[in-house]
Design a protein around this motif. Structure first.
Motif, mmCIF file in Angstrom:
data_model
loop_
_atom_site.group_PDB
_atom_site.id
_atom_site.type_symbol
_atom_site.label_atom_id
_atom_site.label_comp_id
_atom_site.label_asym_id
_atom_site.label_seq_id
_atom_site.Cartn_x
_atom_site.Cartn_y
_atom_site.Cartn_z
ATOM 1 N N VAL A 19 0.831 -1.203 0.000
ATOM 2 C CA VAL A 19 0.000 0.000 0.000
ATOM 3 C C VAL A 19 0.866 1.253 0.000
ATOM 4 O O VAL A 19 0.638 2.199 -0.771
ATOM 5 N N ALA A 23 0.972 4.001 -3.033
ATOM 6 C CA ALA A 23 0.559 5.382 -2.780
ATOM 7 C C ALA A 23 1.716 6.343 -3.004
ATOM 8 O O ALA A 23 1.533 7.437 -3.572
ATOM 9 N N THR A 24 2.934 5.959 -2.616
ATOM 10 C CA THR A 24 4.077 6.855 -2.808
ATOM 11 C C THR A 24 4.375 7.051 -4.286
ATOM 12 O O THR A 24 4.647 8.175 -4.738
ATOM 13 N N THR A 26 2.272 6.784 -6.758
ATOM 14 C CA THR A 26 1.235 7.619 -7.354
ATOM 15 C C THR A 26 1.444 9.094 -7.008
ATOM 16 O O THR A 26 1.262 9.972 -7.857
ATOM 17 N N LEU A 27 1.852 9.348 -5.757
ATOM 18 C CA LEU A 27 2.096 10.737 -5.353
ATOM 19 C C LEU A 27 3.273 11.332 -6.127
ATOM 20 O O LEU A 27 3.218 12.495 -6.570
ATOM 21 N N GLY A 49 1.927 6.119 -11.662
ATOM 22 C CA GLY A 49 0.727 5.708 -10.940
ATOM 23 C C GLY A 49 -0.004 4.584 -11.632
ATOM 24 O O GLY A 49 -0.622 3.749 -10.976
ATOM 25 N N THR A 50 0.070 4.528 -12.963
ATOM 26 C CA THR A 50 -0.682 3.484 -13.653
ATOM 27 C C THR A 50 0.038 2.151 -13.635
ATOM 28 O O THR A 50 -0.598 1.130 -13.819
ATOM 29 N N GLY A 53 1.933 2.000 -9.148
ATOM 30 C CA GLY A 53 1.003 2.581 -8.186
ATOM 31 C C GLY A 53 -0.259 1.752 -8.085
ATOM 32 O O GLY A 53 -0.681 1.332 -6.994
ATOM 33 N N THR A 54 -0.865 1.485 -9.256
ATOM 34 C CA THR A 54 -2.041 0.619 -9.266
ATOM 35 C C THR A 54 -1.684 -0.798 -8.848
ATOM 36 O O THR A 54 -2.426 -1.426 -8.086
ATOM 37 N N ILE A 57 -1.246 -1.248 -4.914
ATOM 38 C CA ILE A 57 -2.488 -1.148 -4.141
ATOM 39 C C ILE A 57 -3.399 -2.326 -4.444
ATOM 40 O O ILE A 57 -4.067 -2.875 -3.551
#
Lengths: 163, 93
Positions: A19, A23-24, A26-27, A49-50, A53-54, A57
């Protein structure tokens, strides 16, 4: 809070790691997207993030859901599949649209060898170009005038499309 | 112990994803051209989808997962339609 109490420690650490990783990333991707200056640099930033990041998570969500249900849960991988298949397609389309608009306006963002080149017509109607090229072969004298008028007529039309 | 670790990690993830969504929102507001705004909308879709997933993990609810899946599919359709619009000036010819 009550749902999180009875989880073994190794599952908690594994899920927390994924997680925090997702999240990091994506940020960081969103930060780069907000800070980079040109559009063609910016389009690369959200791919952080894609991709992982995805992925992080979704892996964490699958781990937690599998623990809650007592069996393996693969529902989350459907979301991951959707995102990882569709995002490259949308970003390719968006990049080509931006390139098309910049070329139509002869934008100074593009390097000069891309500005003066022919507009990539793979997604446009090829019929107009073939007609324009066939006309000068039959009669040689009005070649320059015909092309000049055609290009002069086309350019404001494309600017209207671009806007 | 495990609840503490998970609560901390999920709270951090929620905060980071909310911040990422705000950054995408600033690019929607100040993006100089239309393609920047379309890309920012795509990023916002993705970030909010991840935020839904993390919130669903924290609350132990499966309904957030359904919403995240709908958002994932709708985001693709919306971005493709907007890119097509930027290309041709109309979506359906």
């Amino acid at each position: 809070m009550n749902a999180l109490d009875n989880i073994p420690l190794w599952i908690a650490i594994l899920a927390s790691f994924f997680v925090v990783l997702g999240a990091t990333l994506t940020l960081i991707g969103a930060l780069g997207f907000a800070r980079l200056e040109r559009f063609y640099d910016r389009i690369h930033a959200p791919t952080l993030g894609t991709s992982w990041g995805t992925g992080g998570i979704i892996i964490a969500s699958a781990i937690l859901a599998s623990h809650f249900e007592g069996r393996f849960i693969f529902h989350e991988l459907v979301i991951g599949f959707c995102v990882m298949v569709t995002i490259p397609v949308t970003l390719m389309l968006l990049g080509r649209a931006a390139l098309h608009r910049d070329r139509a306006e002869n934008s100074p963002i593009l390097p000069p060898e891309m500005r003066d080149g022919p507009i990539d017509t793979t997604l446009e109607d090829p019929s107009e170009d073939t007609q324009e090229q066939e006309d000068p072969e039959t009669s040689e004298i009005p070649v320059t005038t015909a092309q000049g008028t055609v290009s002069a007529e086309k350019s404001p039309d494309e600017e209207k499309k671009g806007e | 112990m495990s609840a503490t670790i998970l609560t901390f990690a999920l709270s951090y993830a929620q905060f980071a994803l909310a911040l990422a969504a705000c950054l995408a929102g600033t690019r929607i507001v100040k993006g100089p051209r239309a393609q920047d705004r379309v890309l920012a909308l795509d990023t916002l879709y993705l970030t909010v989808m991840l935020l839904f997933l993390v919130t669903g993990m924290r609350l132990g609810s499966i309904f957030f997962f359904e919403a995240a899946m709908v958002i994932a599919v709708m985001g693709f359709v919306a971005t493709v339609a907007l890119a097509k619009f930027l290309f041709r000036g109309e979506v359906i010819e």
